[in-house]
Write a protein that holds these residues in place. Structure first.
Motif, PDB file in Angstrom:
ATOM      1  N   ASP A 167     -72.376 -38.211  21.650  1.00  0.00           N
ATOM      2  CA  ASP A 167     -73.546 -38.377  22.529  1.00  0.00           C
ATOM      3  C   ASP A 167     -73.050 -38.543  23.968  1.00  0.00           C
ATOM      4  O   ASP A 167     -73.616 -37.978  24.907  1.00  0.00           O
ATOM      5  CB  ASP A 167     -74.338 -39.641  22.166  1.00  0.00           C
ATOM      6  CG  ASP A 167     -75.343 -39.407  21.043  1.00  0.00           C
ATOM      7  OD1 ASP A 167     -75.296 -38.343  20.415  1.00  0.00           O
ATOM      8  OD2 ASP A 167     -76.171 -40.307  20.803  1.00  0.00           O
ATOM      9  N   CYS A 171     -72.691 -34.467  24.784  1.00  0.00           N
ATOM     10  CA  CYS A 171     -74.075 -34.358  25.276  1.00  0.00           C
ATOM     11  C   CYS A 171     -74.175 -34.962  26.674  1.00  0.00           C
ATOM     12  O   CYS A 171     -75.032 -34.553  27.469  1.00  0.00           O
ATOM     13  CB  CYS A 171     -75.049 -35.107  24.370  1.00  0.00           C
ATOM     14  SG  CYS A 171     -75.037 -34.593  22.659  1.00  0.00           S
ATOM     15  N   ILE A 253     -80.752 -42.407  21.513  1.00  0.00           N
ATOM     16  CA  ILE A 253     -79.783 -42.514  20.407  1.00  0.00           C
ATOM     17  C   ILE A 253     -80.481 -42.272  19.061  1.00  0.00           C
ATOM     18  O   ILE A 253     -79.936 -41.593  18.179  1.00  0.00           O
ATOM     19  CB  ILE A 253     -79.064 -43.886  20.461  1.00  0.00           C
ATOM     20  CG1 ILE A 253     -78.157 -43.926  21.705  1.00  0.00           C
ATOM     21  CG2 ILE A 253     -78.250 -44.145  19.197  1.00  0.00           C
ATOM     22  CD1 ILE A 253     -77.557 -45.287  22.029  1.00  0.00           C
ATOM     23  N   THR A 256     -80.814 -38.377  18.773  1.00  0.00           N
ATOM     24  CA  THR A 256     -79.597 -37.619  18.418  1.00  0.00           C
ATOM     25  C   THR A 256     -79.185 -37.919  16.982  1.00  0.00           C
ATOM     26  O   THR A 256     -78.765 -37.026  16.245  1.00  0.00           O
ATOM     27  CB  THR A 256     -78.416 -37.950  19.365  1.00  0.00           C
ATOM     28  OG1 THR A 256     -78.140 -39.354  19.304  1.00  0.00           O
ATOM     29  CG2 THR A 256     -78.707 -37.536  20.796  1.00  0.00           C
TER      30      THR A 256
END
Ligand SMILES: NC(=O)C1=CN([C@@H]2O[C@H](COP(=O)(O)OP(=O)(O)OC[C@H]3O[C@@H](n4cnc5c(N)ncnc54)[C@H](O)[C@@H]3O)[C@@H](O)[C@H]2O)C=CC1
Ligand SMILES: O=C(O)[C@@H]1CCC=N1
Length: 275
Positions: A167, A171, A253, A256
């Motif tokens: 993440d 990302c 969070i 994802t």
């Protein structure tokens, strides 16, 4: 050392360009294949001497380390195609988080590692996340670490934490860019400043902030406190941001991780032992 790479989409191509640009390997050491020809031709034009093929089995047969850069749901077809051609001395590196090491070890006889790269490697920056399968020896770890060090800072992590780590590392550049886009849009709309000018300043600010956090010995909190002096403009704006962003990162969070779990469940169905 001969490196193979299957799937020359955005991340596969970026890895090829970066490995060559930062001197990790020569085009002659690289054997690549892709489902369609167009991207292979573009890469051949950029790197004279690159070995290209439309046949993944050619790539597998030619290399010591094989990077697999296809999307998670494209793995089943690919494994079916290459499983009888991989060798036990070969190292296969998968670059996508939902495909689990056990999915690959159950279906392939070679050594398996998982590496989550980042778009930041294009400029030789950012962390690459590394996870090793059960067949990996110390020597394999060293070879992979050395290779990744040309383009990134390799960090070994637990596979159970691959999602939250990526993440941030892979990302993250998109999330940070999204934040900048929104901020720049507001600046242009509210003050009439030119988009080019403010984008340039914002980019320099991001670079400087990154350097302070990686080389300047500051934690994010220390950095924040250095700028946001009590009673100042930054402190007032931060208090407003704190209010506006309430819950945003928990939702991020959750999003994802939910998508990850969905992908892993599909892969459990697709990549149960393939016979
Ligand atoms: N874009 C990013 O920043 C990052 C991407 N990744 C992972 O990298 C993987 C690839 O992502 P992208 O490069 O963005 O996707 P992409 O769709 O641009 O590239 C995938 C490539 O694989 C090829 N391909 C598919 N099946 C194939 C097969 N059987 N044989 C040969 N070639 C085949 C496609 O033609 C395409 O060129 C994804 O799983 C993603 O999660 C990981 C970290 C960062
Ligand atoms: O986990 C992954 O495969 C990806 C690609 C971008 C971020 N994470």
């Amino acid at each position: 050392m001969r490196i193979g790479l299957i799937g020359t989409g955005s991340m596969g191509s970026l890895l090829i360009d970066s490995f060559i640009y930062f001197g990790a390997i020569t085009p002659q050491q690289l054997f690549i294949s892709n489902r369609s020809q167009e991207k292979l031709l573009l890469l051949s034009e950029r790197h004279e001497g690159l070995n290209v093929s439309l046949n993944n089995v050619d790539t597998v047969r030619s290399c010591d380390i094989l990077f697999v850069c296809v999307k998670p749901l494209q793995f089943a077809t690919l494994i079916q195609e290459i499983k009888d051609h991989v060798r036990s001395d070969q190292l296969l590196v998968s670059i996508t988080s939902p495909v689990q090491i056990h999915h690959l070890e159950n279906n392939l006889s070679c050594k398996i590692a998982k590496v989550i790269p980042s778009v930041t490697h294009k400029v030789g920056s950012g962390a690459s996340l590394v996870m090793y399968g059960s067949r990996i020896q110390k020597n394999d770890q060293q070879i992979l670490h050395d290779l990744l060090s040309f383009i990134s800072k390799p960090i070994e992590i637990k596979e159970t934490q691959a999602r939250i780590n990526s993440d941030f590392t892979s990302c993250g550049p998109a999330f940070m860019s999204f934040f900048l886009i929104k901020w720049i849009d507001a600046a242009v709309e509210m003050t009439g400043i030119s988009r080019e000018e403010i984008t340039c300043l914002a980019s320099e600010m991001m670079l400087g902030t990154g350097k302070l956090l990686t080389q300047g010995g500051l934690t994010p909190l220390q950095l924040q406190d250095l700028v946001a002096v009590p009673g100042g403009i930054t402190a007032q704006a931060l208090s407003q941001l704190n209010h506006s962003l309430d819950g945003v990162f928990h939702n991020l969070i959750t999003t994802t991780h939910n998508k990850y779990v969905e992908d892993v469940e599909k892969l459990n169905e697709l990549l149960g032992d393939i016979n």
